[in-house]
Design an enzyme around this catalytic site. Sequence first.
Site, PDB file in Angstrom:
ATOM      1  N   ASN A 146       0.861  -1.183   0.000  1.00 47.67           N
ATOM      2  CA  ASN A 146       0.000   0.000   0.000  1.00 47.67           C
ATOM      3  C   ASN A 146       0.902   1.238   0.000  1.00 47.67           C
ATOM      4  OD1 ASN A 146      -1.705   2.097   0.612  1.00 47.67           O
ATOM      5  ND2 ASN A 146      -2.638   1.121   2.395  1.00 47.67           N
TER       6      ASN A 146
ATOM      7  N   LYS B  66       3.072   0.781   3.201  1.00 45.77           N
ATOM      8  CA  LYS B  66       2.689  -0.226   4.195  1.00 45.77           C
ATOM      9  C   LYS B  66       2.691  -1.580   3.504  1.00 45.77           C
ATOM     10  CE  LYS B  66      -0.388   2.832   6.687  1.00 45.77           C
ATOM     11  NZ  LYS B  66      -1.621   3.500   6.389  1.00 45.77           N
TER      12      LYS B  66
ATOM     13  N   ARG C  19      -2.677  -1.867  -3.326  1.00 42.27           N
ATOM     14  CA  ARG C  19      -3.841  -1.026  -3.062  1.00 42.27           C
ATOM     15  C   ARG C  19      -3.723   0.239  -3.911  1.00 42.27           C
ATOM     16  NH1 ARG C  19      -4.976   3.382   1.308  1.00 42.27           N
ATOM     17  NH2 ARG C  19      -7.168   3.711   0.873  1.00 42.27           N
TER      18      ARG C  19
ATOM     19  N   HIS D 258     -12.876   4.087  -0.079  1.00 45.97           N
ATOM     20  CA  HIS D 258     -12.965   3.038   0.953  1.00 45.97           C
ATOM     21  C   HIS D 258     -13.699   1.800   0.424  1.00 45.97           C
ATOM     22  CE1 HIS D 258     -13.165   6.635   3.947  1.00 45.97           C
ATOM     23  NE2 HIS D 258     -11.922   6.203   3.909  1.00 45.97           N
TER      24      HIS D 258
ATOM     25  N   GLY E 125     -13.616   6.717  10.058  1.00 42.51           N
ATOM     26  CA  GLY E 125     -12.238   6.825  10.549  1.00 42.51           C
ATOM     27  C   GLY E 125     -11.847   8.279  10.506  1.00 42.51           C
TER      28      GLY E 125
ATOM     29  N   ARG F  54     -11.668  17.046   7.148  1.00 42.68           N
ATOM     30  CA  ARG F  54     -12.385  17.412   5.914  1.00 42.68           C
ATOM     31  C   ARG F  54     -13.777  17.946   6.261  1.00 42.68           C
ATOM     32  NH1 ARG F  54     -10.968  11.848   3.620  1.00 42.68           N
ATOM     33  NH2 ARG F  54      -8.884  12.139   2.775  1.00 42.68           N
TER      34      ARG F  54
ATOM     35  N   ASP G 249      -8.872  14.286  16.115  1.00 42.13           N
ATOM     36  CA  ASP G 249      -9.010  12.947  16.684  1.00 42.13           C
ATOM     37  C   ASP G 249     -10.242  12.870  17.578  1.00 42.13           C
ATOM     38  OD1 ASP G 249      -8.663  10.603  18.405  1.00 42.13           O
ATOM     39  OD2 ASP G 249      -6.670  10.490  17.506  1.00 42.13           O
TER      40      ASP G 249
ATOM     41  N   ARG H 115     -11.019  10.945  19.907  1.00 39.01           N
ATOM     42  CA  ARG H 115     -10.742  10.741  21.338  1.00 39.01           C
ATOM     43  C   ARG H 115     -10.549  12.079  22.049  1.00 39.01           C
ATOM     44  NH1 ARG H 115      -6.645   6.165  19.468  1.00 39.01           N
ATOM     45  NH2 ARG H 115      -6.490   7.769  17.874  1.00 39.01           N
TER      46      ARG H 115
ATOM     47  N   GLY I   9     -11.672   3.194  12.477  1.00 42.09           N
ATOM     48  CA  GLY I   9     -11.220   3.671  13.801  1.00 42.09           C
ATOM     49  C   GLY I   9     -12.335   4.123  14.716  1.00 42.09           C
TER      50      GLY I   9
ATOM     51  N   GLY J 123     -15.770   3.959  14.025  1.00 43.56           N
ATOM     52  CA  GLY J 123     -16.887   3.012  13.967  1.00 43.56           C
ATOM     53  C   GLY J 123     -16.642   1.773  14.826  1.00 43.56           C
TER      54      GLY J 123
ATOM     55  N   GLU K  55      -8.785  -4.328   5.219  1.00 43.63           N
ATOM     56  CA  GLU K  55      -8.566  -4.051   3.799  1.00 43.63           C
ATOM     57  C   GLU K  55      -7.420  -4.887   3.227  1.00 43.63           C
ATOM     58  OE1 GLU K  55      -9.456   0.517   3.174  1.00 43.63           O
ATOM     59  OE2 GLU K  55      -8.977   0.092   5.244  1.00 43.63           O
TER      60      GLU K  55
HETATM   61  P1  AMP Z   1      -8.779   5.215  10.894  1.00 41.98           P
HETATM   62  O1  AMP Z   1      -8.694   6.338   9.899  1.00 41.98           O
HETATM   63  O2  AMP Z   1      -9.756   4.163  10.543  1.00 41.98           O
HETATM   64  O3  AMP Z   1      -7.426   4.678  11.286  1.00 41.98           O
HETATM   65  O4  AMP Z   1      -9.367   5.886  12.223  1.00 41.98           O
HETATM   66  C1  AMP Z   1      -8.598   6.813  12.961  1.00 41.98           C
HETATM   67  C2  AMP Z   1      -9.488   7.576  13.891  1.00 41.98           C
HETATM   68  O5  AMP Z   1     -10.240   6.687  14.733  1.00 41.98           O
HETATM   69  C3  AMP Z   1      -8.709   8.445  14.868  1.00 41.98           C
HETATM   70  O6  AMP Z   1      -8.420   9.690  14.338  1.00 41.98           O
HETATM   71  C4  AMP Z   1      -9.668   8.557  16.018  1.00 41.98           C
HETATM   72  O7  AMP Z   1     -10.445   9.716  15.824  1.00 41.98           O
HETATM   73  C5  AMP Z   1     -10.563   7.366  15.924  1.00 41.98           C
HETATM   74  N1  AMP Z   1     -10.453   6.459  17.071  1.00 41.98           N
HETATM   75  C6  AMP Z   1      -9.596   5.435  17.253  1.00 41.98           C
HETATM   76  N2  AMP Z   1      -9.805   4.845  18.451  1.00 41.98           N
HETATM   77  C7  AMP Z   1     -10.829   5.515  19.040  1.00 41.98           C
HETATM   78  C8  AMP Z   1     -11.532   5.410  20.293  1.00 41.98           C
HETATM   79  N3  AMP Z   1     -11.221   4.466  21.192  1.00 41.98           N
HETATM   80  N4  AMP Z   1     -12.538   6.288  20.527  1.00 41.98           N
HETATM   81  C9  AMP Z   1     -12.855   7.224  19.646  1.00 41.98           C
HETATM   82  N5  AMP Z   1     -12.247   7.383  18.459  1.00 41.98           N
HETATM   83  C10 AMP Z   1     -11.243   6.538  18.152  1.00 41.98           C
END
Ligand code: AMP
Length: 403
Positions: free
Chosen positions: A7, A14, A91, A180, A210, A241, A285, A287, A333, A335, A387
């Site tokens: 990827n 990756k 990918r 996606h 994510g 975004r 983020d 979190r 992430g 979801g 993926e």
């Molecule tokens: P991804 O792009 O699928 O890798 O998702 C990344 C995003 O998932 C991060 O920027 C976080 O905002 C979110 N994320 C990951 N772990 C958690 C969690 N335990 N609670 C809330 N959001 C999370």
Amino acid sequence: MKALVVNCGSSSVKYTLFELENEKKMAWGLIECIGLPEAFYKRQTINSEEKKEAVKVANHTEAVELIIKGLLDKNKAMISDVSEIAVIGHRIVHGGDKFSKSVLVTDKVKEELKECFSIAPLHTPAHYAGILAVEKMLPGIPSVLVFDTAFHQTMPDYAYMYALPYEFYEKDHIRRYGFHGTSHNYVSQRAAVLLRKPLSELKLITAHLGNGSSITAIENGKVIDTSMGFTPLQGVVMGTRCGDIDPAIIAYLIGQYPHYKDAKTLNDLMNKKSGLAGVSGLSADMRDILKAVSEGNKKAQLAFNMLVYSIKKYISAYYGILNGVDALIFTAGIGENSAPVRESICKNLSVLGIEIDVEKNKERSSEERFISTNSSKVKVLVIPTNEELMIARESRKVLENNK
Ligand code: AMP
């Protein structure tokens, strides 16, 4: 026999090596910050702990070469002979309207991929360099391209067209592509297994949430609509975004502010400085946003509410266009990990027959699971996306079909 999934992102590579017979991950890792002094190489195998080291890599070609040399290292014995690799799966972020399914790499395919450079200028040249580097390092081993856009190619024209003058579609290929796709495809297949029904009899809404997020309506295994568009900018509110905005805002900004006259500044504004980060002024983020919400931060609360609301709107719209839904699936992430986001999205959607079990939703798990109540008409599932595995499976399938 093994499959190597590669990827190549805009500044990273990756990789994951799978044993095809049992679909086990044998080795995986990444090189990030390619071309920069802080470039590093992180790698792990099924038998060893993660290792991280600084590396000097000028470009994607050097990064791919380093990764393949590492995999072929006799001392580590991940692969005792190159011939163990049956196929390499790449990918590819954007296949335009040229690629509606995964393809075996040939000279013609490489030329067609080059024609997609302008549509994803940060990613496609990196993918192309990766393909050539793999060919140099692993001559004679077939490569397959798996496109993020391909799964969405089944959308009907009235869903993928924008109501601009038709010539922009004909000349510039401006239309909705969706992204996606590999993730939406994977979780929809898993959902069919968990629901014990063939995909050909299911209506699904998949929510890949994510840092970038997209929602997809799937009927009988075929995408009917998806929230991302010509680029990944369209759709729901995301980490950085803006998602859907009135396009006239762009014309307004250009008219009001001299520094918004160039495409890069505008693109950066909408892709990198908006969304959760832009509204909260805090972080992209989820979190961090949730923590700030718990501390009473009003802008974080607003950003959270906007993200949830935008997702609810897509789910409700797709419920309507599908004329009912069997299951709603959360992945990626946010979801997979954020119970508060899932709960807020599903709240007050009981009119659609969506009811989550609050306790089940709160359970922390990395497993595939149902989080709806027993009486919920629409089943709600959390399915961790994979993926890389999907790319390995696709690559194997293409290889077998071309024998
Ligand atoms: P991804 O792009 O699928 O890798 O998702 C990344 C995003 O998932 C991060 O920027 C976080 O905002 C979110 N994320 C990951 N772990 C958690 C969690 N335990 N609670 C809330 N959001 C999370």
